[in-house]
Every structure is written in structure tokens, then in C-alpha cells.
Enzyme design. Structure first.
Site, PDB file in Angstrom:
ATOM      1  N   ASP A 174       0.878  -1.177   0.000  1.00 27.89           N
ATOM      2  CA  ASP A 174       0.000   0.000   0.000  1.00 27.89           C
ATOM      3  C   ASP A 174       0.910   1.220   0.000  1.00 27.89           C
ATOM      4  O   ASP A 174       1.628   1.471   0.969  1.00 27.89           O
ATOM      5  CB  ASP A 174      -0.897   0.002   1.252  1.00 27.89           C
ATOM      6  CG  ASP A 174      -1.985   1.068   1.188  1.00 27.89           C
ATOM      7  OD1 ASP A 174      -1.688   2.202   0.758  1.00 27.89           O
ATOM      8  OD2 ASP A 174      -3.126   0.757   1.575  1.00 27.89           O
ATOM      9  N   ARG A 235     -13.326  -4.518  -5.729  1.00 26.81           N
ATOM     10  CA  ARG A 235     -14.018  -3.954  -6.877  1.00 26.81           C
ATOM     11  C   ARG A 235     -13.654  -4.712  -8.138  1.00 26.81           C
ATOM     12  O   ARG A 235     -12.472  -5.003  -8.377  1.00 26.81           O
ATOM     13  CB  ARG A 235     -13.611  -2.487  -7.094  1.00 26.81           C
ATOM     14  CG  ARG A 235     -14.382  -1.501  -6.225  1.00 26.81           C
ATOM     15  CD  ARG A 235     -15.848  -1.428  -6.682  1.00 26.81           C
ATOM     16  NE  ARG A 235     -16.659  -0.578  -5.836  1.00 26.81           N
ATOM     17  CZ  ARG A 235     -17.332  -0.994  -4.751  1.00 26.81           C
ATOM     18  NH1 ARG A 235     -17.282  -2.251  -4.358  1.00 26.81           N
ATOM     19  NH2 ARG A 235     -18.087  -0.159  -4.073  1.00 26.81           N
ATOM     20  N   ASP A 259     -16.108 -11.754  -5.432  1.00 23.92           N
ATOM     21  CA  ASP A 259     -17.396 -11.219  -4.979  1.00 23.92           C
ATOM     22  C   ASP A 259     -17.835 -10.074  -5.894  1.00 23.92           C
ATOM     23  O   ASP A 259     -18.980  -9.649  -5.848  1.00 23.92           O
ATOM     24  CB  ASP A 259     -17.238 -10.702  -3.537  1.00 23.92           C
ATOM     25  CG  ASP A 259     -18.547 -10.193  -2.961  1.00 23.92           C
ATOM     26  OD1 ASP A 259     -19.574 -10.898  -3.111  1.00 23.92           O
ATOM     27  OD2 ASP A 259     -18.572  -9.090  -2.362  1.00 23.92           O
ATOM     28  N   GLU A 264     -21.466  -6.157 -13.550  1.00 22.11           N
ATOM     29  CA  GLU A 264     -22.337  -6.830 -12.584  1.00 22.11           C
ATOM     30  C   GLU A 264     -23.794  -6.667 -13.001  1.00 22.11           C
ATOM     31  O   GLU A 264     -24.194  -5.549 -13.333  1.00 22.11           O
ATOM     32  CB  GLU A 264     -22.108  -6.247 -11.179  1.00 22.11           C
ATOM     33  CG  GLU A 264     -20.725  -6.591 -10.658  1.00 22.11           C
ATOM     34  CD  GLU A 264     -20.433  -6.108  -9.243  1.00 22.11           C
ATOM     35  OE1 GLU A 264     -21.335  -5.581  -8.576  1.00 22.11           O
ATOM     36  OE2 GLU A 264     -19.286  -6.254  -8.805  1.00 22.11           O
ATOM     37  N   HIS A 282     -21.666 -10.028  -5.127  1.00 22.55           N
ATOM     38  CA  HIS A 282     -21.369  -8.762  -4.426  1.00 22.55           C
ATOM     39  C   HIS A 282     -22.031  -8.742  -3.038  1.00 22.55           C
ATOM     40  O   HIS A 282     -22.845  -7.866  -2.726  1.00 22.55           O
ATOM     41  CB  HIS A 282     -21.833  -7.560  -5.268  1.00 22.55           C
ATOM     42  CG  HIS A 282     -21.092  -6.298  -4.933  1.00 22.55           C
ATOM     43  ND1 HIS A 282     -20.741  -5.356  -5.866  1.00 22.55           N
ATOM     44  CD2 HIS A 282     -20.645  -5.794  -3.751  1.00 22.55           C
ATOM     45  CE1 HIS A 282     -20.115  -4.336  -5.280  1.00 22.55           C
ATOM     46  NE2 HIS A 282     -20.051  -4.586  -3.990  1.00 22.55           N
TER      47      HIS A 282
HETATM   48  P1  NAD Z   1      -9.876   2.027   2.522  1.00 20.60           P
HETATM   49  O1  NAD Z   1      -9.965   3.338   1.837  1.00 20.60           O
HETATM   50  O2  NAD Z   1      -9.880   1.986   3.992  1.00 20.60           O
HETATM   51  O3  NAD Z   1      -8.589   1.241   1.997  1.00 20.60           O
HETATM   52  C1  NAD Z   1      -8.151   1.261   0.672  1.00 20.60           C
HETATM   53  C2  NAD Z   1      -6.642   1.221   0.693  1.00 20.60           C
HETATM   54  O4  NAD Z   1      -6.175   1.118  -0.642  1.00 20.60           O
HETATM   55  C3  NAD Z   1      -6.020   2.485   1.293  1.00 20.60           C
HETATM   56  O5  NAD Z   1      -5.181   2.170   2.391  1.00 20.60           O
HETATM   57  C4  NAD Z   1      -5.206   3.048   0.146  1.00 20.60           C
HETATM   58  O6  NAD Z   1      -4.010   3.640   0.590  1.00 20.60           O
HETATM   59  C5  NAD Z   1      -4.947   1.822  -0.684  1.00 20.60           C
HETATM   60  N1  NAD Z   1      -4.581   2.142  -2.047  1.00 20.60           N
HETATM   61  C6  NAD Z   1      -4.955   3.188  -2.822  1.00 20.60           C
HETATM   62  N2  NAD Z   1      -4.338   3.132  -4.011  1.00 20.60           N
HETATM   63  C7  NAD Z   1      -3.559   2.024  -3.992  1.00 20.60           C
HETATM   64  C8  NAD Z   1      -2.687   1.437  -4.931  1.00 20.60           C
HETATM   65  N3  NAD Z   1      -2.485   1.982  -6.141  1.00 20.60           N
HETATM   66  N4  NAD Z   1      -2.057   0.294  -4.596  1.00 20.60           N
HETATM   67  C9  NAD Z   1      -2.252  -0.265  -3.374  1.00 20.60           C
HETATM   68  N5  NAD Z   1      -3.052   0.258  -2.427  1.00 20.60           N
HETATM   69  C10 NAD Z   1      -3.703   1.384  -2.744  1.00 20.60           C
HETATM   70  O7  NAD Z   1     -11.101   1.168   1.940  1.00 20.60           O
HETATM   71  P2  NAD Z   1     -11.745  -0.133   2.560  1.00 20.60           P
HETATM   72  O8  NAD Z   1     -12.929   0.250   3.375  1.00 20.60           O
HETATM   73  O9  NAD Z   1     -10.708  -1.002   3.134  1.00 20.60           O
HETATM   74  O10 NAD Z   1     -12.333  -0.810   1.217  1.00 20.60           O
HETATM   75  C11 NAD Z   1     -11.463  -1.421   0.280  1.00 20.60           C
HETATM   76  C12 NAD Z   1     -12.226  -1.775  -0.993  1.00 20.60           C
HETATM   77  O11 NAD Z   1     -13.265  -2.702  -0.693  1.00 20.60           O
HETATM   78  C13 NAD Z   1     -12.910  -0.608  -1.686  1.00 20.60           C
HETATM   79  O12 NAD Z   1     -12.760  -0.765  -3.071  1.00 20.60           O
HETATM   80  C14 NAD Z   1     -14.368  -0.774  -1.325  1.00 20.60           C
HETATM   81  O13 NAD Z   1     -15.222  -0.191  -2.270  1.00 20.60           O
HETATM   82  C15 NAD Z   1     -14.475  -2.274  -1.327  1.00 20.60           C
HETATM   83  N6  NAD Z   1     -15.600  -2.807  -0.554  1.00 20.60           N
HETATM   84  C16 NAD Z   1     -16.284  -3.836  -1.125  1.00 20.60           C
HETATM   85  C17 NAD Z   1     -17.322  -4.403  -0.417  1.00 20.60           C
HETATM   86  C18 NAD Z   1     -18.102  -5.508  -1.039  1.00 20.60           C
HETATM   87  O14 NAD Z   1     -19.316  -5.547  -0.866  1.00 20.60           O
HETATM   88  N7  NAD Z   1     -17.492  -6.421  -1.740  1.00 20.60           N
HETATM   89  C19 NAD Z   1     -17.659  -3.932   0.848  1.00 20.60           C
HETATM   90  C20 NAD Z   1     -16.917  -2.893   1.401  1.00 20.60           C
HETATM   91  C21 NAD Z   1     -15.866  -2.345   0.676  1.00 20.60           C
HETATM   92  C1  MLT Z   2     -19.228  -0.880  -0.729  1.00 19.16           C
HETATM   93  O1  MLT Z   2     -18.477  -0.264  -1.477  1.00 19.16           O
HETATM   94  O2  MLT Z   2     -19.628  -0.412   0.347  1.00 19.16           O
HETATM   95  C2  MLT Z   2     -19.657  -2.237  -1.105  1.00 19.16           C
HETATM   96  O3  MLT Z   2     -19.334  -2.565  -2.376  1.00 19.16           O
HETATM   97  C3  MLT Z   2     -21.017  -2.632  -0.684  1.00 19.16           C
HETATM   98  C4  MLT Z   2     -22.156  -2.061  -1.449  1.00 19.16           C
HETATM   99  O4  MLT Z   2     -22.077  -1.882  -2.643  1.00 19.16           O
HETATM  100  O5  MLT Z   2     -23.149  -1.742  -0.817  1.00 19.16           O
END
Ligand code: NAD
Ligand code: MLT
Length: 537
Positions: A174, A235, A259, A264, A282
Site C-alpha cells: 500500500d 471492486r 465477490d 455486474e 457482491h
Molecule cells: P480504505 O480506503 O480503507 O482502503 C483502501 C486502501 O487502498 C487504502 O489504504 C489506500 O491507501 C490503498 N490504495 C490506494 N491506491 C492504492 C494502490 N495503487 N495500490 C495499493 N493500495 C492502494 O477502503 P476499505 O474500506 O478497506 O475498502 C477497500 C475496498 O473494498 C474498496 O474498493 C471498497 O469499495 C471495497 N468494498 C467492497 C465491499 C463488497 O461488498 N465487496 C464492501 C466494502 C468495501
Molecule cells: C461498498 O463499497 O460499500 C460495497 O461494495 C457494498 C455495497 O455496494 O453496498
């Protein structure tokens, strides 16, 4: 903006009842989760706020049609379904609920990793077909395996804690997290190339941005261990799906757990045809707890914004950490008032704005962007037709070619803290400095280089004149004649008999004709009237 008693909120994706209840107590709410884009475009103009999850495509057309929109709330983390530039340009606050579903997504990733290692979904499907194939579903242990976490944010970190508890070795990449921070959690930070080389299981937890698009691709997969397992619960698009498909088919990648998908739902995706790839639709955030958390969070923020307050998790404006909000608020208010003041006493077309933060403010250097935005709001709102707020102030300055710079220094001319705004126009330069005293009381302490002690409130006349007897008296007479009461007066000068600057605080607005009369006095070079109140001038 005061409380909008008859504000209307549109909820266009499913939102938990607990969130709806908060909204319904304060505003009119319509829940319409069935809208096609043309219907949304037709009705959005009636609403002050829009709350979504990930299904509604809040594109530029929707934002343009949302003439009354002040707030867009995302019940979740990712805001990739919202056109952020379009919202920012229009000064619409976009806020998300970044913490509410962290644990849900973390646990889902754990579930996917364990299922992948032990073929749980495939074995379930087989047994349900009445088969009993124990050798077909031989798994691997995760104990002592290397988990490579790409993106060490909220979810990445929670995942590491859980994987370490299972005796996995965690490494992470990161670019925005320090080695020390990771080491505190027992995780080794490394380059993405090294991570790809050493990990047995790779899981991505970054946002989808230009830098992360297809981060896992044919080339990077080639550098991974044979038999690597790959997980994406972040994502769709971070992994190149075509490359993943080929690598699973060739056996280079032993399996994958997905997921999220580039499209999608991924109905046509060949990935769904491979047994080694396990999938969920998802579901990362789909727990009862997470949905309540995110719904409550965006609903509260929405009501707060419609009441004229601020949202906790604004995505398109700089915010200060909650623990600093109270400390920095008086500085933010002062900077906004100074911005309003300085733009009115300057003349000409604004070309640059320099903000200098001195003294104890240097301890909060990371949060000065917030104060700069409010200073810009103060500078631009009085002179432009369009509403300017903390969201669009920066954008509008850029659009108008105004250069904005920020300096943080220990130096503060003997004050505990000092904010200086220096603006340049095509006609010259103007500078104002201010400070915050005990209990948030603030003063403007210098104007145009002259020392002052001026309360930044109400109506003010600023004049530049030659320091000679009679000038101040004549100005007072003109104002008295027009029944304008002088509440305070200050004169700043360097040497007797030379140029001086006079600031008169008056109790009411000064008509243009009266200002003309003051300007016509002998010895007066310039005289301007300024209102340090909110609203257009
Ligand atoms: P967050 O912002 O806390 O963490 C993201 C991290 O990615 C940060 O620490 C950032 O520094 C790092 N980052 C940015 N650019 C980067 C790069 N080029 N290389 C490596 N790291 C990099 O976010 P989070 O809450 O941990 O969420 C992470 C991901 O999960 C997001 O894409 C969010 O949308 C996704 N998400 C998906 C679901 C789901 O339903 N599947 C649920 C919640 C979150
Ligand atoms: C998010 O970014 O919070 C997740 O992908 C979950 C959602 O889409 O609600």
C-alpha cells in the site's frame, strides 16, 4: 442554510429501516428502488438529497437534472457509481459510510479464503447432487501460508489481524501506509512485485482507480507462485478477468474467489464456467449489521446537511479529523470572514490567493486544506452569482484560473497563531491577517501591512489616505450627516504625515453616494465599503 423543514429525500436503492426511520423523523422521504434512468431523470429535480447504495448510476445527467440537490449519500464505501466531478462542480456534498461495512467485508473475505482453500462451495454442490466424492475435494491448509494483501486500508488491516490469528504470514502493499504502521500489526510491507512473488494467497482491497485497474493481469500473474489463489472482494476491474480465466485454465492459478466483477451481474462471464472459481453476487457488505450501520450513518449525515450542518464522511471536500473539528472551527470561521473582507477591499480581477498559516497552526498542517477551502468560499461567494461552498470553492477557483497556494510556518509575528490571506489582482495586491484568541474570539490584526485590532463582523469602511489633520473628522461628519453611526475606528500608519489606512466599523450599510462623498474628500486615495456578513454582496 437553515433547517429545511420541507426538504425531500429520494432513496433509490434499498436502505435498512433504521436509516429510513431517522430520515422520516426529519424530512419527507420517498423510497423508489425500481426507477429506470429516464424516470429518475424526470423526478430528481424535486429532491434536496439522494441516498443510494451501488445500484443507482448517479451520472452527470442525473446530477444536472437534480437542480435542488444538496447532498448525495452512499450507504457503503465505494463511490464509483457517482460522478464526483459533476457533483463537486455543482457544490453537492457527497458523503459515504466508510466504516459501517468494514467487518462484513472482512469476514466475507475470510469466508471466501477458507472456502477456496477447502472447496466448500464445490463440495456442497456435489453432495447436493447426491455424490460422495471425498478425494475430488482435497484442500490446502492456510496455516503458515503467505497472505499477500494489496491495499492495507480498513478492510486490509482487519483481514490481517484475523489471518495472523490463523497463523498465516501476512505481507502487504500500500503506497500510502508506512512500514511502521504495518509492522505494529505484525505485517511486512513490500513492493507489489515482491508481494506477487512470495504470496500463496493474494487478496485485493484497494479502490478501483486508474492505478489499480487490472493491477492483477497476465504479466503480473506470470510472476506469481504456481498454484497461487486469488481473491477479489473489493471492486471488479482490479483483476483482469480474461487474464484470470486463462491462468486458472492453464493451472498457473489454482483457484479464485470473486465477490465483484467488471460487469455486474456477470451473467455472460466465462469465469462462471470454471469449477476452480468460486463466486458470490457482491455480498461483501450484505450482513444485517452492516446494512443497519451504513443506513444509519448516511441518514444521519443527510439530516445534518439539510439542517445546515456538515457531514462526517464527505468524500468531495477536505475534512478535519473529528477530534480536531472543535479546535479548528474558530480558525475556519475567521478565514472565511477574512476572505469575504479582503475581496471587498481589493479591486481588479482576482488572479492568486496565498494562505499563510503561522504559529500554533503549524501543528495542524495536515488539516489546513479545510481552512483554505473556507477562505476561498469567503473570497468567491460574495462576487459570484453561483453558490460557492466548501465542496466547489477549489474547483471554481481552478476553473477561473486563480492560483491558490498554502504555506505553513512557525513564524506568527508575535501572535500565538496567525492566518494571512494575500490576494493578487490585475490592479495590485491586498493582504489581511487575523488571529484567534482565547475561547475562539478572533481579530483582524493587520490590513495591507498596517497593524489593526478589528473585530471581523458587520459593516466596515476601509480607506487609504494621507495622514494629516482633518481627514478623520471630515469622514465622521459625512457619516453623521447620513445618520450612520461609527462603532469603532482605527488608523494604521507607519510615519506621521505619510500614507495611512483607516478602518471604520459602522452600524449600518453605507449607501454608494455616501462612499462617493468620502472618496471625494481631499487626501483620500481609496475608500471601500465591506460587509463581513454571509450572503451575496
Ligand atoms: P480504505 O480506503 O480503507 O482502503 C483502501 C486502501 O487502498 C487504502 O489504504 C489506500 O491507501 C490503498 N490504495 C490506494 N491506491 C492504492 C494502490 N495503487 N495500490 C495499493 N493500495 C492502494 O477502503 P476499505 O474500506 O478497506 O475498502 C477497500 C475496498 O473494498 C474498496 O474498493 C471498497 O469499495 C471495497 N468494498 C467492497 C465491499 C463488497 O461488498 N465487496 C464492501 C466494502 C468495501
Ligand atoms: C461498498 O463499497 O460499500 C460495497 O461494495 C457494498 C455495497 O455496494 O453496498
Amino acid at each position: 442554510m437553515g433547517f429545511m423543514a420541507n426538504a425531500k429525500v429520494l432513496v433509490s436503492d434499498p436502505l435498512a429501516e433504521e436509516g429510513l426511520a431517522i430520515l422520516k423523523k426529519a424530512v419527507d422521504v420517498d423510497v423508489r428502488t425500481d426507477l429506470k434512468e429516464d424516470e429518475l431523470l424526470r423526478i430528481i429535480g424535486d429532491y434536496d438529497a439522494l441516498l443510494v447504495r451501488s445500484s443507482t448510476d448517479v451520472n452527470a445527467k442525473v446530477i444536472e437534472a437534480g437542480k435542488k440537490l444538496k447532498f448525495i449519500g452512499r450507504a457503503g464505501v465505494g463511490v464509483d457509481n457517482i460522478d464526483m466531478d459533476a457533483a463537486t462542480r455543482k457544490g453537492i456534498i457527497v458523503a459515504n459510510a466508510p466504516e459501517g461495512n468494514t467487518l462484513a467485508a472482512t469476514e466475507h473475505t475470510m469466508a471466501m479464503m477458507l472456502s477456496l482453500a477447502r472447496n466448500i462451495p464445490q463440495a456442497t454442490a456435489s453432495l447436493k447432487k447426491k455424490e460422495w466424492k471425498r478425494s475430488k475435494f482435497m484442500g490446502v491448509e492456510l496455516n503458515e501460508k503467505v497472505l499477500g494483501i494489496v491495499g492495507f486500508g480498513r478492510i486490509g488491516r482487519e483481514l490481517a489481524k484475523r489471518a495472523i490469528a490463523m497463523d498465516m504470514k501476512c505481507v502487504a502493499y500500500d503506497p500510502f501506509i508506512t512500514k511502521e504502521r504495518a509492522a505494529q500489526l505484525g505485517v511486512e510491507m513490500m513492493s507489489v512485485e515482491d508481494l506477487f512473488r512470495v504470496a500463496d494467497v493474494i487478496t485485493v482491497h484497494t479502490p478501483l482507480i486508474a492505478e489499480t485497474k487490472h493491477l492483477v493481469n497476465a504479466k503480473s500473474i506470470a510472476t506469481m507462485k504456481d498454484g497461487v489463489r486469488i481473491i477479489n472482494c473489493a471492486r471488479g476491474g482490479i483483476i483482469d478477468e480474461k487474464a484470470l480465466y486463462d491462468a486458472v485454465r492453464s493451472g498457473k492459478v489454482a483457484g479464485a474467489a470473486l465477490d465483484v466483477f467488471e460487469t455486474e451481474p456477470p451473467t455472460e462471464s466465462p469465469l462462471l464456467t470454471l469449477d476452480q472459481i468460486i463466486v458470490t453476487p457482491h455480498l461483501g457488505a450484505s450482513t444485517i449489521e452492516a446494512q443497519v450501520n451504513v443506513a444509519v450513518s448516511v441518514a444521519k449525515q443527510c439530516v445534518e446537511v439539510l439542517k445546515g450542518g456538515s457531514a462526517k464522511y464527505v468524500v468531495n471536500a477536505p475534512m478535519v479529523p473529528p477530534e480536531l473539528a472543535e479546535v479548528l472551527e474558530p480558525y475556519a470561521q475567521l478565514a472565511e470572514k477574512m476572505g469575504r473582507f479582503v475581496i471587498q477591499i481589493a479591486s481588479g480581477r482576482l488572479s492568486s490567493v496565498e494562505l499563510i498559516y503561522g504559529g500554533e497552526l503549524s501543528a495542524y498542517a495536515g488539516s489546513m486544506k479545510y481552512i483554505t477551502r473556507l477562505a476561498l468560499k469567503g473570497l468567491l461567494d460574495p462576487i459570484l452569482q453561483q453558490p460557492v461552498n466548501i465542496v466547489n470553492a477549489d474547483f471554481i477557483a481552478k476553473e477561473r484560473g486563480i492560483t491558490v497556494s498554502e504555506t505553513v510556518t512557525q513564524e506568527s509575528s508575535g501572535f500565538k497563531n496567525l492566518i494571512t490571506i494575500r490576494i493578487k489582482t490585475d490592479k495590485g495586491e491586498e493582504t489581511v491577517s487575523g488571529t484567534v484568541f482565547f475561547k475562539g474570539r478572533s481579530r483582524i490584526v493587520a490590513v495591507g501591512g498596517y497593524t489593526m485590532d478589528m473585530i471581523p463582523e458587520g459593516y466596515v469602511i476601509v480607506s487609504r489616505h494621507l495622514d494629516k489633520p482633518g481627514v478623520i473628522g471630515r469622514a465622521s461628519t459625512i457619516l453623521g450627516k447620513c445618520n450612520i453611526n461609527i462603532a469603532g475606528m482605527q488608523v494604521g500608519r507607519v510615519q506621521p504625515g505619510e500614507h495611512a489606512l483607516m478602518v471604520l466599523n459602522v452600524d449600518s450599510e453605507v449607501p454608494a453616494a455616501v462612499m462617493e462623498e468620502i472618496r471625494g474628500m481631499p487626501g483620500i486615495f481609496t475608500a471601500t465599503f465591506a460587509k463581513i456578513t454571509s450572503g451575496k454582496i
